[in-house]
Every structure is written in structure tokens, then in C-alpha cells.
Design an enzyme around this catalytic site. Structure first.
Site, PDB file in Angstrom:
ATOM      1  CB  CYS A 130     -98.539  -5.487  25.161  1.00  0.00           C
ATOM      2  SG  CYS A 130    -100.034  -6.069  25.935  1.00  0.00           S
ATOM      3  NE  ARG A 185     -94.096  -6.683  21.435  1.00  0.00           N
ATOM      4  CZ  ARG A 185     -93.053  -7.434  21.721  1.00  0.00           C
ATOM      5  NH1 ARG A 185     -92.243  -7.803  20.760  1.00  0.00           N
ATOM      6  NH2 ARG A 185     -92.820  -7.823  22.950  1.00  0.00           N
ATOM      7  CD1 TRP A 221    -102.928 -11.069  22.001  1.00  0.00           C
ATOM      8  CD2 TRP A 221    -102.356 -11.648  24.069  1.00  0.00           C
ATOM      9  NE1 TRP A 221    -103.267 -12.391  22.184  1.00  0.00           N
ATOM     10  CE2 TRP A 221    -102.928 -12.773  23.449  1.00  0.00           C
ATOM     11  CE3 TRP A 221    -101.922 -11.772  25.397  1.00  0.00           C
ATOM     12  CZ2 TRP A 221    -103.070 -13.999  24.081  1.00  0.00           C
ATOM     13  CZ3 TRP A 221    -102.068 -12.996  26.038  1.00  0.00           C
ATOM     14  CH2 TRP A 221    -102.639 -14.096  25.373  1.00  0.00           C
ATOM     15  N   GLY A 278     -96.326  -6.846  29.579  1.00  0.00           N
ATOM     16  CA  GLY A 278     -95.961  -7.864  30.568  1.00  0.00           C
ATOM     17  C   GLY A 278     -97.110  -8.097  31.523  1.00  0.00           C
ATOM     18  CG  HIS A 309    -103.754 -46.963  16.639  1.00  0.00           C
ATOM     19  ND1 HIS A 309    -103.913 -48.297  16.950  1.00  0.00           N
ATOM     20  CD2 HIS A 309    -102.640 -46.897  15.868  1.00  0.00           C
ATOM     21  CE1 HIS A 309    -102.931 -49.002  16.406  1.00  0.00           C
ATOM     22  NE2 HIS A 309    -102.144 -48.167  15.741  1.00  0.00           N
TER      23      HIS A 309
END
Ligand code: AGP
Length: 635
Positions: free
Chosen positions: A2, A27, A74, A101, A531
Site C-alpha cells: 500500500c 507498492r 495491496w 500497514g 534425487h
């Protein structure tokens, strides 16, 4: 995660906010919105998806309001829908808030506020904030407290009281239609910078948003709240005590955050890498160094006493920075002879290794704001806080943003000097992190006498060749890789192989491809293929192999042959000449002959170009890949 912006001044805010958001879109880009104060009302415009959707809504609006806040999201709490887009308002729509936040105690707050009649319209944690501020204002107006912040402004006092009830990491910007001449901002563990103009002030999660307007900036510290008016900025701590602050000058210019003719920021940043390596060399190599000087050839500004007695290193980081850390481990162990452990920061915090004496903890983060990395460092600092002897806390940060939260947290910083990186996929900052590890390892090796002076000189000579070598890969290979990318537009799986110091580069190649082209990719140490992962191979799975001459060269070639025998298309990143390579690889991406230990700086370039061109050919948004954000400020 954000981005927030704010403006108070005399110009129309909405254009400034929109431009600022464009610079912060890295962001997060799930939704965007701005709020201004127009005709004594909060005027809020929000849109789901990228900023262009918001711009379309704003086009044609004539909004002269000289105060406003903006947000690019976001999504964490609540789907990426318009009703969850910031800014969020209180029930009466008189207060608007943007936040970056997470408010951890939002559930309790929400219940308490609902019980008081607040109407919630979103699923976000942020919406609690305007309601809480509104409740505080009601109480303050009824019974004004006798303190400095209330004296300055009731809105400031209400926000101050509100932030004292919030738990979590956040940065907020607040406006109110009842206080049309002020913008309040606060910071707790999420970045926020204030920009100073003439009678106008800006705030933003990151400086690119405001560098076009001012270079005088003041990063807020944790636990600080500021009142911005057209007359100036007052900073207080959360207790309400005035803080004396002086802005500092950024040595950036607005052109640094433009694409400069490149189709994408990522490509521009890939091309900036020779310059980044050059800058690192100029910054950290002692000019005209000779052994007779009796000082380290590396000038990191780290005094002897800081790391004289260390006997072990731990590194915490995430994503691409974690890959750089793995290269760092190789260098620190092989050159400086220091046992080094690399951990994902998100794992370290909750399952920390025992406190080890004489330990150096290094946090690597280009943004300096990655929540997991900061939390890991903070945890270690806290648990060692009362120790003064060998168990004392000793933190070193490697970051591209020395002014970041990381910069404040650690004892010493190596600034990677790459300049702002806008593309979400890290490229030039990765190369700069590798350079930081070369310098740190050489500095430690010199002081610990684990390398001969001749070996150090040889390595420094090699480092000096790197800018030209990176340039030559870009010049000779980009067109070819662009063509090659055509073959992989519909490919679904990729394998990347490397050994030794190039194993982390295989991981990085796979991550770049995943991030921007959405193709499944795995990076493996070449010797590990047999492997298990070899079962994945068939003619549809290309295998990109880094084969640099060195102790494991022949082994890497054998591992590659094992893949070829399973019909995989083999792409070699190697300095082998065409004739030799034809025996091993189906496709050759030649790189210069570079000492294996220095080769990651060169071998990563074709990886970056390959993922870039595949993603671009697939028509994807290279700079803003889905679901990602540049700076991950949530845990
Ligand atoms: C890199 O391409 C990624 N976008 C991501 O993995 C990134 O490296 C990670 O989130 C860590 O970021 P930092 O370096 O800012 O801490």
C-alpha cells in the site's frame, strides 16, 4: 504494501495525489482512491484495480481542493473491491483516512465502535480508524484535555488518542471536513516521509511520490505524529511531546523515477546494472590502495571493534534478498572463513536459533521496510538487549534505502547505492547486494588475514572488470534472448540449475520467471536433480544451466547431460565456445570468461533478460505483476 500520499497547499490536490500514487503503484495496485475537501464535504473517489481506473473516474472533474489524501492498495483485509478501497470514512463522512500497514486489534475495536453506533461499510481493518477518531473527537469536544496537542488542534489530539489505541504496524494520513486546513499523519513501524515546499507540504509512503515537488524531506520516526498546515509542520510523539526536527535534502532528481524511453522500468533497471556496479566500486574501494598503506582496501566505514571478535554470521532476508544472502554465505565462508547461516526472515523470528556468542546478524533488504526482516532483527536485538559481552546484539543492514526503518534499527548499514528501483521484480538491487557481500567478505578477509594480499588484489582486479563484462552481456545477448523468448511463450514449467556460488543464481532465475511471467519454475543445485526433480523432465521442460569453469564445471556438465538424456531442451549460460557448447547444450547464451567466484554478477543478467522477454512476449504487466508488491510491509 500500500502507498499513501497527502498534500496541503494552494494548488489543486487531486492531480498531485494522482501523480504521487503513480510513483507508489509498485507498492500495490488492487485499488486506489483519493479524498479531498470540497464545499465543506469530504469528496472521495475510489476505484477497483489499477490507478488508470481511478484516473478515468477523475477525468473531467474540476476539483480545485488544495488538501487531500490518496492511497494505492495491496489487499490484506478484505477483497480488492471498491468498497474496501481507501480512503475510509467515519459514519457521518466527515473524516477520511488512508493507511499502510495492518491494525492487529481491529476486530475488538470494530465491535466496540459498532456498539457505539458506528456504521461499517468495508471489511478492512483501516475503517476502524476514522470511526475511532470520530469517537475521540466527540469526547474531546465535550471535555477538552489540557495538553499541547489539544492546544494545537482538536483533530491532532483525537488522532493522537486514536493511534495510542491501535496495535500493529501502520502509517496513516487523516483529513477532516471540520478541520479543512490541516492534514494529520502518524507512523508506527510503516514508512512515512513528509516533504517541505513553500507554503505547501506533502506526505508519502516513499520519496519517489514527492521528489518531483521537493527534495527537502523528513522521514517520521516510529511513534511520531505530525500536524501539517500551510504554515508548517509540527511533530509530536504519541505521548504528545513536541519533537524538534530538521528536514534533510535528498540527492535524487525526478528523472531517476522515469522510464527514460525504456518500455518497462524492469528493462531500464536491468540496463542500469553496469552503472550500479561502477558506483559500488567507486564508493567502497579505497582509491589507489596499496598493501603498504596498512589499511583495508575496502571502505565500508565499519570500525574494527564492530566485528573484530565475531566467529559466526547469521543472515536474515526474503525473496531475492535471500538469494543474495546465499551468495553472501558462500563468500563469507570461502573467503573470510566465517561459518554463516542464512534464514528466511519469516522463519527466523518464530524459530530463532539459540543466542550464539560473538555473532553478527545481517539483515538484507533492498527496501529496508520488509516486515519479516525487520521483525527478525528486532527480535534478536530485543533478546540481547541486556547483554554487554560476547552475547551483545550486533546488527548490520544491507539495503538500498539507508534512510529506511532498517537503517534506524541496525548498528551499521551498507548502502547498496543502486538508486530507486521501481519494477516489482528486483534486478539492479540484487546485483548491488552481491557487490555489498563481495566488499564485506573482502574487508573481513583482510582484517582476519584469511586471504593473501595477492588474492585480495586479484579479486579487486576482477571486480573492476565487472561493469564492462555486464555491459558486454547486455549488448551482445539482449536481442538474441528476446528472440529466444519467443520459443517459451507457451511453456508451463522451467528448471534452472547451478552449483556452488551459482546455485542461488539458479534460484533467482526461477523466481524472476515465476514473478513476472507466471510460469512455474524451480531452481536446483545441479547435483540434486537426480534425487527427484529429474522425474519432471520431458521435451516440454526447458532446463537453463549455469556452467562456469571452476571446480564443479565438469560435474555441472554431466548433470546437464542427465537432463538432456530425458529430452529436456538444454539452455547453457556459459563462456564455453560454440563448438564445445554444442556437444552439451541445445541453446547457448554466451557470457564472458569470469572467475567463478565473481560470475554471479554476470550469469544473473541472461536470467533477468530471459524472464523479462518471456513476460513481455506474453503481454504481461512486467513492472506490476499480479498479487505482488514491491515493499512487503506485512508479516
Ligand atoms: C524480488 O523480485 C521480489 N519482488 C521479492 O522477492 C523481494 O525480493 C522480497 O519481497 C524482499 O524484499 P526486500 O529486499 O525489500 O526486503
Amino acid at each position: 504494501m500500500c502507498g499513501i500520499v497527502g498534500y496541503i497547499g494552494t494548488k489543486a490536490a487531486s492531480g498531485i495525489l494522482l501523480e504521487g500514487l503513480r510513483k507508489l503503484e509498485y507498492r500495490g495496485y488492487d485499488s486506489a482512491g483519493i479524498a479531498t475537501i470540497l464545499d465543506d464535504q469530504i469528496h472521495c473517489v475510489r476505484a477497483k484495480g489499477k490507478l488508470n481506473n481511478l484516473q478515468e473516474k477523475l477525468d473531467g472533474e474540476d476539483n480545485p481542493a488544495p488538501l487531500g489524501i490518496g492511497h494505492t492498495r495491496w489487499a490484506t483485509h478484505g477483497k480488492p473491491e471498491e468498497y474496501n478501497a481507501h480512503p475510509h470514512r467515519d459514519t457521518e463522512g466527515r473524516i477520511a483516512v488512508v493507511q499502510n500497514g495492518i491494525i492487529e486489534n481491529y476486530r475488538e475495536l470494530r465491535e466496540q465502535l459498532k456498539a457505539k453506533g458506528c456504521e461499517f461499510r468495508s471489511q478492512t481493518d483501516t475503517e476502524t480508524i476514522p470511526h475511532l477518531i470520530s469517537q475521540k473527537l466527540i469526547a474531546i469536544k465535550a471535555n477538552p484535555p489540557n495538553n499541547k496537542t489539544a492546544e494545537a488542534s482538536l483533530l491532532l489530539e483525537a488522532v493522537r488518542q486514536a493511534v495510542n489505541e491501535l496495535q500493529g504496524a501502520f502509517a496513516i494520513a487523516v483529513i477532516s471536513a471540520d478541520f479543512p486546513d490541516e492534514l494529520i499523519v502518524a507512523r508506527q513501524q510503516a514508512p512515512l516521509v513528509i516533504g517541505f515546499g513553500q507554503g505547501e507540504y506533502y506526505c508519502a509512503s516513499d520519496t519517489p511520490a514527492i521528489v518531483a515537488y521537493t527534495r527537502a524531506v523528513l522521514p517520521l520516526e516510529n511513534g511520531e505524529i505530525a500536524r501539517m498546515t500551510r504554515m508548517g509542520v509540527e511533530v509530536y510523539n504519541f505521548e504528545g511531546i513536541r519533537q524538534r526536527k530538521t528536514p534533510r535534502t535528498l540527492n535524487w532528481n525526478p528523472v531517476m523515477v522515469e522510464k527514460q524511453g525504456f518500455r518497462h522500468y524492469m528493462l531500464k533497471e536491468i540496463y542500469e546494472q553496469p552503472g550500479v556496479v561502477r558506483t559500488c566500486l567507486e564508493t567502497y574501494l579505497v582509491p589507489d590502495w596499496t598493501p603498504e598503506l596498512g589499511i583495508s582496501p575496502i571502505r565500508l566505514g565499519i570500525p574494527d571493534e564492530f566485528y573484530a571478535d565475531i566467529n559466526q554470521i547469521q543472515i536474515v532476508s526474503c525473496g531475492t534478498s535471500w538469494h543474495a544472502s546465499l551468495v553472501g554465505k558462500y563468500l563469507l565462508e570461502q573467503l573470510a572463513q566465517l561459518p554463516t547461516a542464512v534464514q528466511y526472515a519469516s522463519e527466523f523470528r518464530y524459530s530463532p536459533p539459540p543466542m550464539i556468542p560473538n555473532n553478527l546478524l545481517i539483515g538484507v533488504t533492498q527496501s529496508g521496510e520488509t516486515a519479516d526482516t525487520l521483525a527478525a532483527l528486532e527480535m534478536d536485538k530485543k533478546r540481547r538487549k541486556d547483554e554487554t559481552g560476547p552475547l551483545r546484539s550486533r546488527l548490520l543492514g544491507i539495503t538500498n534505502r539507508a534512510e529506511s526503518t532498517l537503517g534506524e534499527l541496525v548498528d551499521r548499514v551498507i548502502d547498496t547505492q543502486a538508486g530507486i528501483e521501481i519494477g516489482v521484480a528486483a534486478t539492479k538491487t540484487f546485483v548491488a547486494q552481491l557487490m555489498a557481500f563481495y566488499f564485506l567478505s573482502l574487508d573481513l578477509s583482510y582484517r582476519r588475514k584469511t586471504m593473501t594480499i595477492e588474492a585480495i588484489e586479484k579479486m579487486i582486479d576482477g571486480l573492476r572488470q565487472l561493469p564492462a563484462q555486464v555491459e558486454s552481456v547486455l549488448e551482445s545477448q539482449e536481442r538474441y534472448i528476446e528472440e529466444l523468448a519467443h520459443d517459451f511463450v507457451d511453456t508451463q514449467d522451467f528448471i534452472f540449475l547451478g552449483r556452488g556460488i551459482n546455485f542461488p543464481i539458479a534460484l533467482e532465475g526461477a523466481l524472476k520467471l515465476k514473478e513476472i511471467s507466471y510460469i512455474h519454475a524451480e531452481g536446483y543445485p545441479a547435483g540434486e536433480m537426480k534425487h527427484g526433480p529429474i522425474a519432471l523432465l520431458d521435451s516440454k521442460v526447458p532446463v537453463v544451466t549455469i556452467a562456469m569453469p571452476g571446480p564443479v564445471f565438469e560435474k555441472v556438465l554431466s548433470n546437464a547431460q542427465e537432463a538432456r538424456a530425458r529430452d529436456a531442451r538444454l539452455i547453457g549460460i556459459t563462456p564455453m565456445d560454440e563448438v564445445e557448447a554444442a556437444e552439451t547444450f541445445d541453446t547457448l547464451i554466451p557470457v564472458p570468461h569470469v572467475d567463478e567466484i565473481l560470475s554471479p554478477i554476470v550469469t544473473v543478467i541472461p536470467m533477468q533478460l530471459l524472464s523479462y522477454h518471456i513476460a513481455a512476449r506474453r503481454g504481461l504487466d512486467v513492472d506490476q505483476p499480479r498479487n505482488l508488491a514491491k515493499s512487503v510491509t506485512v508479516e
